[in-house]
Design an enzyme around this catalytic site. Structure first.
Site, PDB file in Angstrom:
ATOM      1  N   LYS A 280      31.578  68.994  98.632  1.00  0.00           N
ATOM      2  CA  LYS A 280      30.319  68.789  97.909  1.00  0.00           C
ATOM      3  C   LYS A 280      30.058  69.969  96.975  1.00  0.00           C
ATOM      4  O   LYS A 280      30.524  71.075  97.241  1.00  0.00           O
ATOM      5  CB  LYS A 280      29.155  68.690  98.905  1.00  0.00           C
ATOM      6  CG  LYS A 280      29.114  67.414  99.707  1.00  0.00           C
ATOM      7  CD  LYS A 280      27.907  67.372 100.617  1.00  0.00           C
ATOM      8  CE  LYS A 280      27.868  66.093 101.445  1.00  0.00           C
ATOM      9  NZ  LYS A 280      27.641  64.872 100.639  1.00  0.00           N
ATOM     10  N   ARG A 354      30.557  56.898 108.111  1.00  0.00           N
ATOM     11  CA  ARG A 354      31.042  55.567 108.517  1.00  0.00           C
ATOM     12  C   ARG A 354      32.298  55.680 109.374  1.00  0.00           C
ATOM     13  O   ARG A 354      32.557  54.823 110.216  1.00  0.00           O
ATOM     14  CB  ARG A 354      31.255  54.704 107.259  1.00  0.00           C
ATOM     15  CG  ARG A 354      32.265  55.249 106.305  1.00  0.00           C
ATOM     16  CD  ARG A 354      32.150  54.639 104.898  1.00  0.00           C
ATOM     17  NE  ARG A 354      31.082  55.266 104.103  1.00  0.00           N
ATOM     18  CZ  ARG A 354      30.781  54.902 102.868  1.00  0.00           C
ATOM     19  NH1 ARG A 354      31.430  53.908 102.280  1.00  0.00           N
ATOM     20  NH2 ARG A 354      29.809  55.515 102.210  1.00  0.00           N
TER      21      ARG A 354
HETATM   22  N1  BES Z   1      25.653  62.719 104.480  1.00  0.00           N
HETATM   23  C1  BES Z   1      26.014  62.167 103.229  1.00  0.00           C
HETATM   24  C2  BES Z   1      24.909  61.313 102.621  1.00  0.00           C
HETATM   25  C3  BES Z   1      23.763  62.050 102.010  1.00  0.00           C
HETATM   26  C4  BES Z   1      23.907  62.697 100.803  1.00  0.00           C
HETATM   27  C5  BES Z   1      22.540  62.032 102.605  1.00  0.00           C
HETATM   28  C6  BES Z   1      22.822  63.337 100.233  1.00  0.00           C
HETATM   29  C7  BES Z   1      21.468  62.659 102.034  1.00  0.00           C
HETATM   30  C8  BES Z   1      21.599  63.309 100.845  1.00  0.00           C
HETATM   31  C9  BES Z   1      27.248  61.281 103.384  1.00  0.00           C
HETATM   32  O1  BES Z   1      28.163  61.686 104.326  1.00  0.00           O
HETATM   33  C10 BES Z   1      27.941  61.278 102.066  1.00  0.00           C
HETATM   34  O2  BES Z   1      28.409  62.305 101.680  1.00  0.00           O
HETATM   35  N2  BES Z   1      27.966  60.124 101.420  1.00  0.00           N
HETATM   36  C11 BES Z   1      28.587  60.001 100.151  1.00  0.00           C
HETATM   37  C12 BES Z   1      29.371  58.723 100.136  1.00  0.00           C
HETATM   38  C13 BES Z   1      30.255  58.573  98.920  1.00  0.00           C
HETATM   39  C14 BES Z   1      31.371  59.594  98.970  1.00  0.00           C
HETATM   40  C15 BES Z   1      30.804  57.180  98.905  1.00  0.00           C
HETATM   41  C16 BES Z   1      27.464  59.956  99.102  1.00  0.00           C
HETATM   42  O3  BES Z   1      26.436  59.333  99.342  1.00  0.00           O
HETATM   43  O4  BES Z   1      27.637  60.588  98.060  1.00  0.00           O
HETATM   44 MN    MN Z   2      29.537  63.098 103.504  1.00  0.00          MN
END
Ligand code: BES
Ligand code: MN
Ligand code: ZN
Length: 496
Positions: A280, A354
């Site tokens: 990230k 997931r």
């Molecule tokens: N934990 C995150 C989701 C999230 C992101 C929650 C920001 C709250 C704020 C999750 O594991 C994630 O990183 N999801 C990705 C999925 C994508 C790579 C398909 C996302 O939402 O960017």
């Molecule tokens: Mn994630």
């Protein structure tokens, strides 16, 4: 807080502080009217001078109101009477709690539950009063060396209800509200703890502690080797990139006969989500300590359920690990085999939630559940779609979805449904495995749920995406404890 219920006249209350409402423009509530009448218009004279208009947020503290038995009267602005809805009621309660906590009164009689709130009865008003008051007074200061404590904090709050006939409903509301407030506070604390303290091992210890104190609750923690035996290749592939050992926490509450099918709740417990190799950006990455808020809400819910001794069977399952970049971590393109036997191409290691939930879903089959609800901070896309007001809801069973939507409405912890149509499944196509773990740019919250649905075919299942509702940002940064109120309400509706 020590809460209790009473029905009586405000001027006769022997208390450090009486809380009454004032509507805009300068209209006294019924309880304020009574104080005004005995005090020869003491309140209305002050109000006429313009000290308080009655706008939400306004407060006015009066001392020595004639012919009353209390030390103080706290007037709380409630806004226009015809706009006095659920939101305004909660706001008035929170303002009252915070103000009285600061003003030196250690006990108070709160008349706000006597105000009419359209469509709601005494039970609802008292329960909301308990939940809102506790939430407003919550502080997370266990990691600060200097605590900012009120000098004479509020210890006792009596809620006044209009008639003696309301007392029994109000007593029940007090119990339910206090148990929900406990669950919310537990969830907020776990969410707020940093990832170097709140590890998968810590979550397992916290659950085990609860199991020791509650006799109908059995807690079992599966270790990495147990998960290997079960074939949880998807969950373990995420855990591999971290020095922290993964845990699968199972909390089994038996409040009903063995033949009564359990309600199962699965909470995403990523104690830190760096994204892994698909790392990230660094802005606000600290907030990824909140990626275990689903787990926190399930542990909080188990506190509430044991406190209420619900006559149901309820199981909480928490798959927990960290998502870190490492030489052993998942790499984009890796293919893993889930416990269900289905293979998954990990195109993005940041779609890890997931990957751990799917194995927990398969694991939950062994309990022959009545329903399964997973709770997860799953997608940024859900935050884009719904913001921070509504939790996203998707599921494979109309009745279950409706039950959750209605529990959200009545508890004031709302969810909103998104479509889980077959057509969206195409986005998960992989050239190399049974499915990919991401579905492209469009409809990210939906394709995440589509992924999960492939592991929930044998059950009545729903998914709550709490990415937008589990915590707040900015000045108010911190966990909210949602959706503990919604989940508790869902179970309370099953008891009826
Ligand atoms: N934990 C995150 C989701 C999230 C992101 C929650 C920001 C709250 C704020 C999750 O594991 C994630 O990183 N999801 C990705 C999925 C994508 C790579 C398909 C996302 O939402 O960017
Ligand atoms: Mn994630
Ligand atoms: Zn995550």
């Amino acid at each position: 807080m020590d809460f209790s219920i009473k029905s009586g006249h405000p001027e006769k209350q022997r208390s450090a502080c009486i809380i009454v409402g004032v509507f805009e423009p300068r209209r006294l509530s019924a309880a304020a009217e009574q104080l005004d009448a005995v005090s020869e218009a003491y309140l209305s004279n002050i109000i006429r001078r313009g000290d308080i208009e009655g706008k939400p947020d306004q407060t006015l503290l009066l001392h020595n109101v004639p012919n009353t038995l209390c030390d103080r009267v706290l007037l709380i602005g409630c806004g226009k009477e015809r706009d006095f809805n659920e939101v305004a009621y909660r706001k008035a309660l929170a303002t009252a709690a915070m103000t009285v906590n600061e003003n030196g009164a250690m006990d108070t009689v709160n008349f706000l539950p006597e105000l009419p709130v359209k469509g709601h009865d005494v039970y609802w008003k008292v329960r909301q009063a308990v939940e809102t008051t506790e939430a407003a007074l919550y502080v997370f200061d266990e990691l600060k060396t200097e605590k900012d404590k009120a000098r004479r904090p509020l210890r006792k709050m009596v809620f006044s209800v209009p008639s003696r006939r309301d007392l029994s409903a109000a007593e029940q509301a007090l119990k339910d509200g206090a148990a929900i407030a406990t669950g919310v506070a537990v969830a907020r604390r776990l969410g707020n703890l940093p990832a170097n303290i709140c590890t998968p091992t810590y979550l397992a210890e916290q659950a085990t502690e609860l199991g020791k104190s509650a006799n109908k609750l059995k807690v079992k923690v599966l270790e990495q080797s147990d998960m290997e035996t079960l074939g949880m290749g998807s969950l373990l592939s995420v855990a591999k990139g971290s020095r922290q050992p993964p845990k699968l926490i199972c909390m089994e509450y038996r409040g009903a006969d063995n033949d009564s099918k359990p309600y199962v709740f699965i909470g995403k417990g990523i104690t830190f989500d760096s994204g892994g190799i698909s790392i990230k950006p660094s802005a606000a990455m600290d907030e990824m300590k909140f990626d275990m808020c689903g787990a926190a809400s399930v542990i909080g819910l188990m506190h509430t359920v044991t406190e209420l001794q619900l006559p149901l069977n309820v199981i909480g399952i928490v798959p927990s690990c960290e998502n870190m970049p490492d030489g052993l971590a998942n790499k984009p393109g890796d293919i893993v085999t889930s416990m269900s036997g289905q293979t998954i191409e990990v195109l993005n290691t940041d779609a890890e939630g997931r990957l751990i939930l799917c194995d927990a879903l398969t694991y939950s089959e062994r309990f022959s559940p009545e329903t399964v609800v997973d709770i997860a901070t799953l997608t940024g896309a859900c935050v884009v779609a719904l913001g921070s007001q509504a939790t996203g809801l998707l599921g494979n069973h109309r009745g279950l979805n409706n039950d959750l939507l209605s529990a959200g409405k009545s508890s004031g912890d709302r969810a909103w449904e998104l479509p889980l149509w077959e057509e969206y499944q195409e986005q998960l196509k992989s050239n190399f495995a049974d499915m990919a773990n991401i579905g492209g740019r469009e409809a990210g919250a939906i394709t995440a749920a589509c992924f999960l649905s492939r592991f929930a075919k044998k059950m009545h299942w729903a998914h709550l995406d709490i990415a937008g509702t589990a915590w707040k940002h900015g000045d108010e940064k911190g966990a909210t404890g949602r959706p503990v109120p919604l989940l508790t309400q869902y179970l309370l509706d099953k008891v009826k």
